[in-house]
Design a protein around this motif. Structure first.
Motif, PDB file in Angstrom:
ATOM      1  N   THR A 217       4.180  -5.612  -7.371  1.00 11.14           N
ATOM      2  CA  THR A 217       3.234  -4.611  -7.794  1.00 11.14           C
ATOM      3  C   THR A 217       4.225  -3.229  -7.871  1.00 11.14           C
ATOM      4  O   THR A 217       5.154  -3.085  -7.447  1.00 11.14           O
ATOM      5  CB  THR A 217       2.383  -4.079  -6.470  1.00 11.14           C
TER       6      THR A 217
ATOM      7  N   THR B 215       9.164   6.050 -10.179  1.00 11.56           N
ATOM      8  CA  THR B 215       8.471   4.647 -10.085  1.00 11.56           C
ATOM      9  C   THR B 215       8.947   4.135  -8.927  1.00 11.56           C
ATOM     10  O   THR B 215      10.177   4.239  -8.218  1.00 11.56           O
ATOM     11  CB  THR B 215       8.812   3.795 -11.401  1.00 11.56           C
TER      12      THR B 215
ATOM     13  N   THR C 114       0.606  -1.140  -0.050  1.00  7.47           N
ATOM     14  CA  THR C 114      -0.103   0.163   0.001  1.00  7.47           C
ATOM     15  C   THR C 114       0.934   1.132   0.104  1.00  7.47           C
ATOM     16  O   THR C 114       1.863   1.374   0.755  1.00  7.47           O
ATOM     17  CB  THR C 114      -1.083   0.094   1.313  1.00  7.47           C
ATOM     18  N   LEU C 115       0.768   2.232  -0.968  1.00  3.48           N
ATOM     19  CA  LEU C 115       1.314   3.573  -0.926  1.00  3.48           C
ATOM     20  C   LEU C 115       0.847   4.552  -0.357  1.00  3.48           C
ATOM     21  O   LEU C 115      -0.480   4.813  -0.449  1.00  3.48           O
ATOM     22  CB  LEU C 115       1.486   4.024  -2.456  1.00  3.48           C
TER      23      LEU C 115
ATOM     24  N   CYS D 123       5.889   3.035   1.441  1.00  7.52           N
ATOM     25  CA  CYS D 123       5.143   1.813   1.240  1.00  7.52           C
ATOM     26  C   CYS D 123       5.007   0.975   2.217  1.00  7.52           C
ATOM     27  O   CYS D 123       6.050   0.728   3.114  1.00  7.52           O
ATOM     28  CB  CYS D 123       5.714   0.807  -0.003  1.00  7.52           C
TER      29      CYS D 123
ATOM     30  N   ASN E  58      -0.398   8.088  -5.070  1.00 11.63           N
ATOM     31  CA  ASN E  58       0.572   8.146  -6.118  1.00 11.63           C
ATOM     32  C   ASN E  58       0.386   9.456  -7.087  1.00 11.63           C
ATOM     33  O   ASN E  58       1.099   9.469  -8.186  1.00 11.63           O
ATOM     34  CB  ASN E  58       0.512   7.108  -7.247  1.00 11.63           C
TER      35      ASN E  58
ATOM     36  N   VAL F  60       4.715   7.491  -9.437  1.00  7.86           N
ATOM     37  CA  VAL F  60       4.257   8.487  -8.713  1.00  7.86           C
ATOM     38  C   VAL F  60       4.475   9.954  -9.239  1.00  7.86           C
ATOM     39  O   VAL F  60       5.574  10.120  -9.631  1.00  7.86           O
ATOM     40  CB  VAL F  60       5.157   8.340  -7.310  1.00  7.86           C
TER      41      VAL F  60
ATOM     42  N   ASP G  69       8.471  -0.205  -7.581  1.00  7.69           N
ATOM     43  CA  ASP G  69       8.328  -1.464  -7.947  1.00  7.69           C
ATOM     44  C   ASP G  69       8.849  -2.367  -6.742  1.00  7.69           C
ATOM     45  O   ASP G  69       9.957  -2.499  -6.141  1.00  7.69           O
ATOM     46  CB  ASP G  69       9.014  -1.788  -8.945  1.00  7.69           C
TER      47      ASP G  69
ATOM     48  N   TYR H  63       4.262   1.070  -8.936  1.00 11.46           N
ATOM     49  CA  TYR H  63       3.475   2.507  -8.785  1.00 11.46           C
ATOM     50  C   TYR H  63       4.130   3.481  -9.724  1.00 11.46           C
ATOM     51  O   TYR H  63       5.381   3.615  -9.544  1.00 11.46           O
ATOM     52  CB  TYR H  63       3.307   3.338  -7.390  1.00 11.46           C
TER      53      TYR H  63
END
Length: 476
Positions: free
Chosen positions: A466, A457, A389-390, A408, A394, A470, A459, A468
């Protein structure tokens, strides 16, 4: 004719219901034959599994009252109530133990319907009787021959007439509905076969199962929101099967879904007992008085669901979930948990919600949950799959001179995480911000300098897999 009078006797012609109404009227026994059900709604109080160990003895008497050409005889049927199986989930571990509950729990039978069907190829109805607040010993009449005996305790409010259940097959396909069921007097059914002149035992089994949130704590130590409470806590069930055939034992597909994907106020308005599927958690702490903190709370909240044991989840056949909902720092968060499924605690046998079972959860919450009540969160001990979970998201806006922390929360925490340094250095060269990595490598703090848009990014490697993108807009 004998001085004894039968409680109910049905001849073989098709107009048996009118025959009995007329006969009972002549005998001064109006009201002994009930063709439609009435239901007294009660607020849930006792645990569904609290079942009284009563035995109902059904004796067929008065053979001299049989119609011409029909024989009748004495049969004995003993009724008892099946205690549910307890399926206990221990803390956050993916393990379930199954064992029978004790014998000191009690519940009550409000109304009992008893059907006798001929045990032959046609399985036509031979006799029927309703008992309100039944005593331990009951009497009923039946013609001679082997019989299939079916009992329905606390029948559905929508009811049925005798014409609707003229055969065993017809009764088998009648539906019960969670909207009108009452956990204090739950719908229960049972059946057995009694031979001519013999005896059988019928066990009454609830359709409902219990889902128990036994205890909960929220310990956010080590998180940016450490020390926060989970405020406005409540718990409810989603994707609940709302209808089921009353004699079915397995293979329950949720054709009629209650709280599809989220708590539905419209669905709650239709329920006789809405507190069967949603309850606030009162703790007396926090601004809301419904908050959960780091100290373990034995809340003992019990909710009720009809069976849903579909093996593969799809849009039309979702898994039933237990959802803990609350707010952290004013932000709403959800903890949806699949019930009796691999990864969330699973008992032996068929996965999902079964009939007449109890599923117990003890939850230790250590992070914010999902933003969607229909996206399950994984227990911390589930290593088969991972999650990330970010925070705070993002897409971020900021002002020059402001520090922005992006990080994260992930499981397993030791999974590889790559916050792309090349992207960050490119934005530094453009004068948008400078940055510092967190000590654990799970986040980065941006020191915003002037207007502009930057991006980088993040990763995560297996088993999370997963990534994201940002985007950071400074002085938008």
């Amino acid at each position: 004719m004998s001085s004894y009078r039968p409680i109910l006797f049905l001849p073989s012609n098709l107009n048996y219901e009118q025959y009995m109404l007329d006969r009972l009227k002549l005998m001064g026994r109006e009201g002994q034959l009930h063709t439609n059900h009435s239901f007294l709604g009660q607020s849930p109080q006792a645990v569904l599994a609290s079942l009284l160990n009563l035995s109902f003895i059904l004796l067929t008497l008065f053979p001299s009252c049989a119609p011409s050409g029909a024989e009748s005889e004495n049969l004995t049927v003993d009724f008892s109530i099946v205690r549910p199986i307890t399926v206990e989930r221990t803390s956050t571990k993916g393990h379930l133990s199954v064992y029978p509950i004790g014998s000191d729990f009690m519940s009550y039978v409000h109304t009992l319907d008893v059907f006798m069907f001929n045990d032959d190829g046609l399985r036509k109805l031979d006799s029927y009787q309703r008992y309100d607040r039944p005593s331990r010993t009951l009497s009923i009449a039946s013609t001679a021959g082997d019989k299939i005996v079916v009992a329905v305790a606390n029948p559905p409010e929508s009811g049925y007439s005798v014409r609707q259940v003229g055969t065993y097959d017809a009764l088998e396909h009648l539906m019960a509905h969670l909207y009108e069921d009452d956990p204090e007097f739950p719908l229960m059914t049972g059946e057995g076969v009694v031979a001519a002149g013999g005896r059988c035992t019928i066990s009454l089994e609830p359709m409902m199962s219990e889902v128990v949130l036994n205890s909960v704590l929220c310990d956010f130590s080590g998180k940016p929101y450490s020390g926060e409470l989970l405020e406005n806590a409540r718990v409810y069930l989603t994707n609940v099967n709302a209808s089921a055939e009353i004699l079915r034992q397995d293979g329950f597909k949720p054709l009629d879904i209650l709280n599809a994907g989220r708590l539905s106020e419209r669905d709650m308005e239709q329920m006789a007992c809405p507190s069967a599927v949603v309850k606030d958690i009162y703790t007396g702490i926090g601004a809301s008085r419904h908050a959960i903190g780091a100290a373990k709370r034995n809340v003992g909240v019990t909710l009720y669901a009809y069976p849903n044991d579909v093996q593969d989840e799809s849009i039309g056949t979702p898994y039933t979930r237990l959802v803990l909902e609350g707010t952290v720092g004013g932000e709403k968060t959800y903890y949806p948990l699949n019930i009796n499924r691999p990864g969330w605690g699973y008992s032996d046998g068929r996965a999902g919600v079964g009939r007449n079972a109890r599923y117990i959860f003890d939850l230790a919450i250590t992070r914010k949950g999902s933003s969607d009540p229909d996206t399950p969160v994984y227990p911390g001990d589930n290593t088969a799959q991972g999650w990330m979970t970010l925070y705070p998201g993002n897409f971020i806006t900021a002002r020059d001179g402001e520090d922005v922390h992006i990080w994260c929360d992930m499981f397993p925490s030791e999974a590889d995480l790559d916050i792309c340094r090349e992207d960050l250095d490119y934005d530094v060269s453009r004068g948008i911000y400078t940055y510092d990595f967190d000590a654990d490598g799970h986040g980065v703090t941006l020191h915003c300098l002037r207007g502009g848009t930057g991006m980088f990014t993040i990763d995560a490697g297996p088993p999370i897999d997963t990534g994201y993108l940002v985007i950071v807009v400074v002085n938008p």
